[in-house]
Design a protein around this motif. Structure first.
Motif, PDB file in Angstrom:
ATOM      1  N   GLU A  10       0.959  -1.321  -0.021  1.00  0.00           N
ATOM      2  CA  GLU A  10       0.281   0.148  -0.038  1.00  0.00           C
ATOM      3  C   GLU A  10       0.531   1.662   0.059  1.00  0.00           C
ATOM      4  O   GLU A  10       0.798   1.984  -0.737  1.00  0.00           O
ATOM      5  CB  GLU A  10      -0.611   0.316   1.328  1.00  0.00           C
ATOM      6  CG  GLU A  10      -1.622  -0.760   1.162  1.00  0.00           C
ATOM      7  CD  GLU A  10      -3.100  -0.463  -0.163  1.00  0.00           C
ATOM      8  OE1 GLU A  10      -3.165   0.309  -0.256  1.00  0.00           O
ATOM      9  OE2 GLU A  10      -3.150  -1.890  -0.993  1.00  0.00           O
ATOM     10  N   CYS A  23      -1.692 -10.093   3.266  1.00  0.00           N
ATOM     11  CA  CYS A  23      -3.435  -9.918   2.326  1.00  0.00           C
ATOM     12  C   CYS A  23      -3.274 -11.272   2.452  1.00  0.00           C
ATOM     13  O   CYS A  23      -2.819 -12.137   1.814  1.00  0.00           O
ATOM     14  CB  CYS A  23      -3.383  -8.742   0.652  1.00  0.00           C
ATOM     15  SG  CYS A  23      -4.797  -9.592   0.191  1.00  0.00           S
ATOM     16  N   CYS A  34      -2.091  -1.047   7.331  1.00  0.00           N
ATOM     17  CA  CYS A  34      -2.655  -0.320   5.964  1.00  0.00           C
ATOM     18  C   CYS A  34      -3.089  -1.563   5.469  1.00  0.00           C
ATOM     19  O   CYS A  34      -4.173  -1.265   4.578  1.00  0.00           O
ATOM     20  CB  CYS A  34      -0.623  -0.463   4.548  1.00  0.00           C
ATOM     21  SG  CYS A  34      -0.218   1.354   5.374  1.00  0.00           S
ATOM     22  N   ARG A  36      -6.538  -3.712   4.819  1.00  0.00           N
ATOM     23  CA  ARG A  36      -7.991  -2.569   4.690  1.00  0.00           C
ATOM     24  C   ARG A  36      -8.803  -4.025   5.515  1.00  0.00           C
ATOM     25  O   ARG A  36      -8.735  -5.061   5.272  1.00  0.00           O
ATOM     26  CB  ARG A  36      -7.987  -2.612   3.269  1.00  0.00           C
ATOM     27  CG  ARG A  36      -7.827  -1.765   2.627  1.00  0.00           C
ATOM     28  CD  ARG A  36      -8.119  -0.228   3.222  1.00  0.00           C
ATOM     29  NE  ARG A  36      -7.977   0.814   2.032  1.00  0.00           N
ATOM     30  CZ  ARG A  36      -6.344   1.662   2.542  1.00  0.00           C
ATOM     31  NH1 ARG A  36      -5.584   0.974   3.579  1.00  0.00           N
ATOM     32  NH2 ARG A  36      -5.930   1.947   1.352  1.00  0.00           N
ATOM     33  N   GLN A  46      -7.486  -9.548   6.536  1.00  0.00           N
ATOM     34  CA  GLN A  46      -7.184  -8.237   6.236  1.00  0.00           C
ATOM     35  C   GLN A  46      -6.866  -8.149   4.698  1.00  0.00           C
ATOM     36  O   GLN A  46      -6.002  -8.890   4.687  1.00  0.00           O
ATOM     37  CB  GLN A  46      -5.694  -7.954   6.801  1.00  0.00           C
ATOM     38  CG  GLN A  46      -6.013  -7.370   8.595  1.00  0.00           C
ATOM     39  CD  GLN A  46      -4.979  -7.541   9.523  1.00  0.00           C
ATOM     40  OE1 GLN A  46      -4.449  -8.554   9.297  1.00  0.00           O
ATOM     41  NE2 GLN A  46      -5.075  -6.336  10.606  1.00  0.00           N
ATOM     42  N   CYS A  48      -4.993  -5.894   1.071  1.00  0.00           N
ATOM     43  CA  CYS A  48      -4.644  -5.313   0.196  1.00  0.00           C
ATOM     44  C   CYS A  48      -6.109  -3.914   0.343  1.00  0.00           C
ATOM     45  O   CYS A  48      -6.856  -4.908  -0.236  1.00  0.00           O
ATOM     46  CB  CYS A  48      -4.041  -5.066  -0.948  1.00  0.00           C
ATOM     47  SG  CYS A  48      -4.679  -5.922  -1.811  1.00  0.00           S
ATOM     48  N   SER A  49      -5.561  -2.956  -0.318  1.00  0.00           N
ATOM     49  CA  SER A  49      -7.245  -2.136  -1.279  1.00  0.00           C
ATOM     50  C   SER A  49      -7.558  -3.071  -2.396  1.00  0.00           C
ATOM     51  O   SER A  49      -9.035  -2.831  -2.402  1.00  0.00           O
ATOM     52  CB  SER A  49      -6.666  -0.818  -1.274  1.00  0.00           C
ATOM     53  OG  SER A  49      -6.132  -0.372  -2.193  1.00  0.00           O
ATOM     54  N   ALA A  52      -9.459  -5.392  -1.738  1.00  0.00           N
ATOM     55  CA  ALA A  52     -10.876  -5.186  -0.551  1.00  0.00           C
ATOM     56  C   ALA A  52     -11.428  -5.690  -1.755  1.00  0.00           C
ATOM     57  O   ALA A  52     -13.022  -5.600  -1.077  1.00  0.00           O
ATOM     58  CB  ALA A  52     -10.503  -4.788   0.592  1.00  0.00           C
TER      59      ALA A  52
END
Length: 96
Positions: A10, A23, A34, A36, A46, A48-49, A52
Motif C-alpha cells: 500500500e 493480505c 495499511c 483494509r 485483512q 490490500c485495497s 478488498a
C-alpha cells in the motif's frame, strides 16, 4: 544474518517484523495499519485495497444475481463467471 524486510504493497515503505501482516487473498506484505478490513463477516480478514475492492464487487454481484459469495448453493464449488454467464463447473448449476 538479519531478518528479511518487506515493502508494504500500500505505502511502499519498509515493514518492521512486528508490524507485518499479509493480505488474506493475494498474500502481499502490508503494514498492519495499511491493511483494509471489509464489512462482511464471511470475508473476515485483512486485505490490500485492491483485493478488498474485488471482494466487495463479488459480494455486490452475488446479491444482484441471487447467489451467495460465488459458491454453488448445491455443491459449494466456486462458480465460474464468463461475461454474462455464471455456472458451476462441478454440477452445472446456473444461478440465472
Amino acid at each position: 544474518m538479519g531478518r528479511r524486510r518487506f515493502r508494504c504493497k500500500e505505502c511502499n515503505e519498509l515493514i518492521d517484523f512486528d508490524e507485518l501482516v499479509y493480505c488474506d487473498k493475494c498474500r502481499a506484505p502490508l503494514h498492519d495499519w495499511c491493511a483494509r478490513g471489509i464489512d462482511y463477516p464471511e470475508f473476515d480478514g485483512q486485505y490490500c485495497s485492491e483485493c478488498a475492492m474485488e471482494l466487495e464487487d463479488e459480494i455486490e454481484d452475488s446479491d444482484e444475481y441471487g447467489y451467495s459469495y460465488n459458491r454453488c448453493p448445491i455443491c459449494g464449488i466456486y462458480l465460474i463467471r464468463e461475461e454474462n454467464l455464471v455456472w458451476c463447473p462441478n454440477c452445472g448449476y446456473e444461478p440465472y
